[in-house]
Design an enzyme around this catalytic site. Structure first.
Site, short mmCIF file in Angstrom:
data_model
loop_
_atom_site.label_atom_id
_atom_site.label_comp_id
_atom_site.label_asym_id
_atom_site.label_seq_id
_atom_site.Cartn_x
_atom_site.Cartn_y
_atom_site.Cartn_z
N LEU A 225 0.82 -1.21 0.00
CA LEU A 225 0.00 0.00 0.00
C LEU A 225 0.86 1.27 0.00
O LEU A 225 1.74 1.43 0.84
CB LEU A 225 -0.90 -0.01 1.24
CG LEU A 225 -1.98 1.07 1.27
CD1 LEU A 225 -2.99 0.85 0.17
CD2 LEU A 225 -2.65 1.12 2.62
N ASP A 226 0.60 2.16 -0.94
CA ASP A 226 1.28 3.45 -1.05
C ASP A 226 2.79 3.32 -1.28
O ASP A 226 3.54 4.27 -1.04
CB ASP A 226 1.03 4.32 0.20
CG ASP A 226 -0.44 4.59 0.42
OD1 ASP A 226 -1.18 4.64 -0.57
OD2 ASP A 226 -0.85 4.77 1.58
N GLU A 227 3.20 2.15 -1.74
CA GLU A 227 4.63 1.92 -1.94
C GLU A 227 4.98 1.73 -3.42
O GLU A 227 6.11 1.43 -3.76
CB GLU A 227 5.07 0.67 -1.17
CG GLU A 227 4.84 0.73 0.32
CD GLU A 227 6.07 1.17 1.07
OE1 GLU A 227 7.18 0.77 0.70
OE2 GLU A 227 5.91 1.94 2.05
#
Lengths: 282, 282, 282, 282
Positions: A225-227
């Protein structure tokens, strides 16, 4: 015929010369060339645009390129004919500013895509979809229905032959199953300058930390996530006088612009993904 | 006489009226007023600049203010007479671009401070200090000598009557002992847009993450490394073409500017610290 | 009752103290105060927001203020009750990106205005107005019909009780007659960083000059074309690779944001005009 | 041997292929390639960096290139061997912030140039030159001595074999004679975002106009004052609270950075001039 060619392969001398020569001898005129070498991994990346005024077809070009250069240099590569307009699905939840912005750009001809459908886990956006005459599908997502919801989503995406997905403030985590079917083809907008304030409620976190700039990040979605690989970022200055609501309001303009820019780069085949980073040829 | 007054106290109605009236009745003309209320904690902050053309002294003002308004409203407050030029110590290690920048600004009269000394854990900066005619002290720091080194530093800071300290890329952690003696009076420059990339080697981390913006942050030093109140931040755009060295080079200009701006705000008494955040009255 | 008060008058000692005291003695709690002195002309400007939890009415406040402080200090002043939502007319021609942007912000509740009508010299925008359910008036303008067209415009503006006008890429010059009826109440977006590239076709001029930044400017309309008080400006970087069409495309985002920001500042009564410049209290 | 090659010629198909092939067959590995076509004039521009690990000499390369490709495609072209460090003269008047900045960058190894001399029409900068151990020449300029002064300047520039000149806030107009000897080799910093506020006292003009952004521009000097090809620009936000002195102070940082960036692009042979504009290959 205008072709856009994206290449990556192990770096070695002579690739540029070979590729430009290949195109030239097929009657192509190169109107754009840019290249990049990742030195750590010794990987070569190139983007070309080439115009052919002769009778060469895409199939002929592809066949010849594959059996000669692509094989020789162990290339991963793709070629796109300019005329193909990609099909973009929009996923949205309650916040509709990015949706409005994308649909406005679409309506005024600024975004060169088709938008075959909008999918939302809420009903709120339906009236906007109707206003812009885009098919709308309300697919609620709960813990227990998540798997079933995703199957519905995937069926619709397949039915409409969607090329890539935009999460325009879609507040559900997209599962591995969907990501695997659309690798580097799901673009998310996160409302912070990542890697700062990953996860939920970034404006609250930014307020608490007392930062003097806020930001937004558009990135390809990966399992972490969000990476995922960052496509585009921008920031705006803030001060102690800004409440959380002020940050949210100010951030909306950032989100709209950073998402739209990321989508445009993707549509124009200007992005390549490598090592969880993007190479953006502009 | 020109006074700058900084106030914070529990919020309640009438403070602005009381303070402005107090100043007016002592013959002061208010040339600047700004205020802020932190709603969560119901705390009131105010900054005033006031000119007195009469014979009122700073002592008289202070005494009267303390026993009347300050007591009434339970104020924390400070008052500064414009004529006082603060004494700023610079700590530096090997990277000297911020040092050069500060000394250039100082030499050209842009920074309204005295610089009584430069302290470094390396010898490298000595020639620059000499070039600008500032006393230089080489105090090496190792694990075993850290305590002793800090005692030397504190002795020098006391001897030179230093008002505040600037860490101009000083690569040693400042211990609690020093921080306690200079609370909200040590300004550090960190080479990232905090809270992203706190800690060591932020440009390496930024490169690895593939961000499209890099930044710098000036902040007051607290016991938690890179977690102190942020004074100023700025960013610059980067792309996949930038190597780590390019990021470092590009970041230098950010560091210089963000540190200089933070220092100026501090010198002009425009910052107040509350809840690990700054209120910056501009 | 929450009041926003804007004052300007000849500068002299004691104004702040008098005004804050006046408000305090009427039971008002000041939640915002900012002031500015134009030193050349010795003119004082102040903006206050004050909350009254008692039974004081706007009329009472106005009457008392007028006969006491306003008279004493020769103030020009205005007071606004927070509850009043201003009526904003939009004028537009062929380019509809700013129109779409404003209507999207309006629909999502971001812009706290009523939009009673849209006026255009072209028919193109009618479908957008319909889409957002705003009355649309097509008033063509030619050299011979200009006077008549403006009379129609003014009649509509009066009929709908319009408070201020936004020229959202309206490509006709607004005449003195209209300006006189809406002094500092017509906001235009110009697609350059004024004063550079005033007049027609600024993107063409920017391309020809080879600038590395383009910009947009929102300003109040005065009799001198593109010379009115600037409210807000912003810029974006460009390079030699950008064609005129690229500049136009990139500029659209600037225009949308700079116009929206200018409108918000106006709506929130944060702007004052003096000497053909704006004072923007933020 | 590493070569940087800059080419411009009438556009036609096959140039890229021919040039890359030429380099490849001489054993060169292309590590950078960028190209641009000015469509109006059908002119082709290209910049290449190429590494040769064989025994080819610069003279051999030049001779072969000249008689084959350069002649065939009617190229204007230049080739630079990486090892050559250019000699940069600095001209300065009273304002010394850009001078300090350049010398700091030079001292810390950031600017890859030699600085053989500093020339000034004032004595003020002499101590700074001394501090950084650079020869300093004070050449006063008055109306009657201007011609004579320029002869002295030209003699010194020739004596020190200067490659290019930087006007670091040099407040005298450079005459046609000097420009003709250093075409596209004199870089000036102008303290506004040109074309706004060309000529004298741009900060005063910016203050009077009430702009919300100020800027700086580095450009090559041509006979038309402030009209030469722009290399780099940047801006900063300002508000009504900024006095003219505040603008001047804030502008200093812009001037320093914009000048340094322009110089770096020039040193790295990344700029080409065409039609009074720059092509900047980055």
């Amino acid at each position: 015929m205008k072709l856009t060619i994206l290449i990556n392969c192990p770096d070695q001398a002579g690739i540029i010369s070979s590729v430009t020569n290949f195109i030239h001898t097929r009657g192509g005129n190169i109107v754009y060339i840019d290249q990049y070498v990742d030195k750590e991994s010794a990987t070569f990346f190139m983007r070309l645009e080439s115009e052919f005024s002769n009778t060469l077809t895409l199939t002929e070009f592809t066949d010849e390129f594959k059996t000669s250069l692509a094989a020789l240099y162990q290339m991963q590569w793709e070629v796109h004919k300019e005329i193909t307009v990609p099909k973009m699905a929009i996923f949205v939840s309650k916040y509709d500013h990015c949706l409005y912005d994308l649909l406005s750009r679409y309506s005024s001809g600024e975004l060169d895509v088709e938008i075959p459908l909008i999918i939302s886990n809420h009903e709120k956006a339906e009236s906007i979809a109707t206003q812009f005459k885009i098919p709308f599908y309300h697919i609620p997502v709960t813990k227990t229905t998540k798997k079933e919801a995703e199957e519905k989503q995937l069926a619709l995406l397949a039915e409409y032959k969607v090329d890539f997905i935009v999460l325009a403030r879609y507040m559900q985590i997209v599962s591995q199953t969907v990501i695997d079917q659309y690798p580097n083809k799901i673009i998310n907008i996160h409302h912070s300058f990542l890697p700062a304030f990953a996860g939920a409620k970034p404006y609250h976190a930014a307020y608490k930390r007392g930062v003097k700039i806020i930001g937004a990040t558009s990135h390809y979605v990966t399992a972490d996530l969000d990476e995922g690989p960052i496509i585009e970022q921008d920031v705006a200055t803030v001060s102690h006088t800004h409440s959380i609501n002020d940050l949210i309001a100010k951030g909306r303009d950032l989100e709209k612009i950073v998402l739209a820019r990321g989508i445009k780069l993707h549509i124009e085949r200007k992005t390549m993904v490598f090592n969880n980073k993007t190479i953006v040829f502009i």
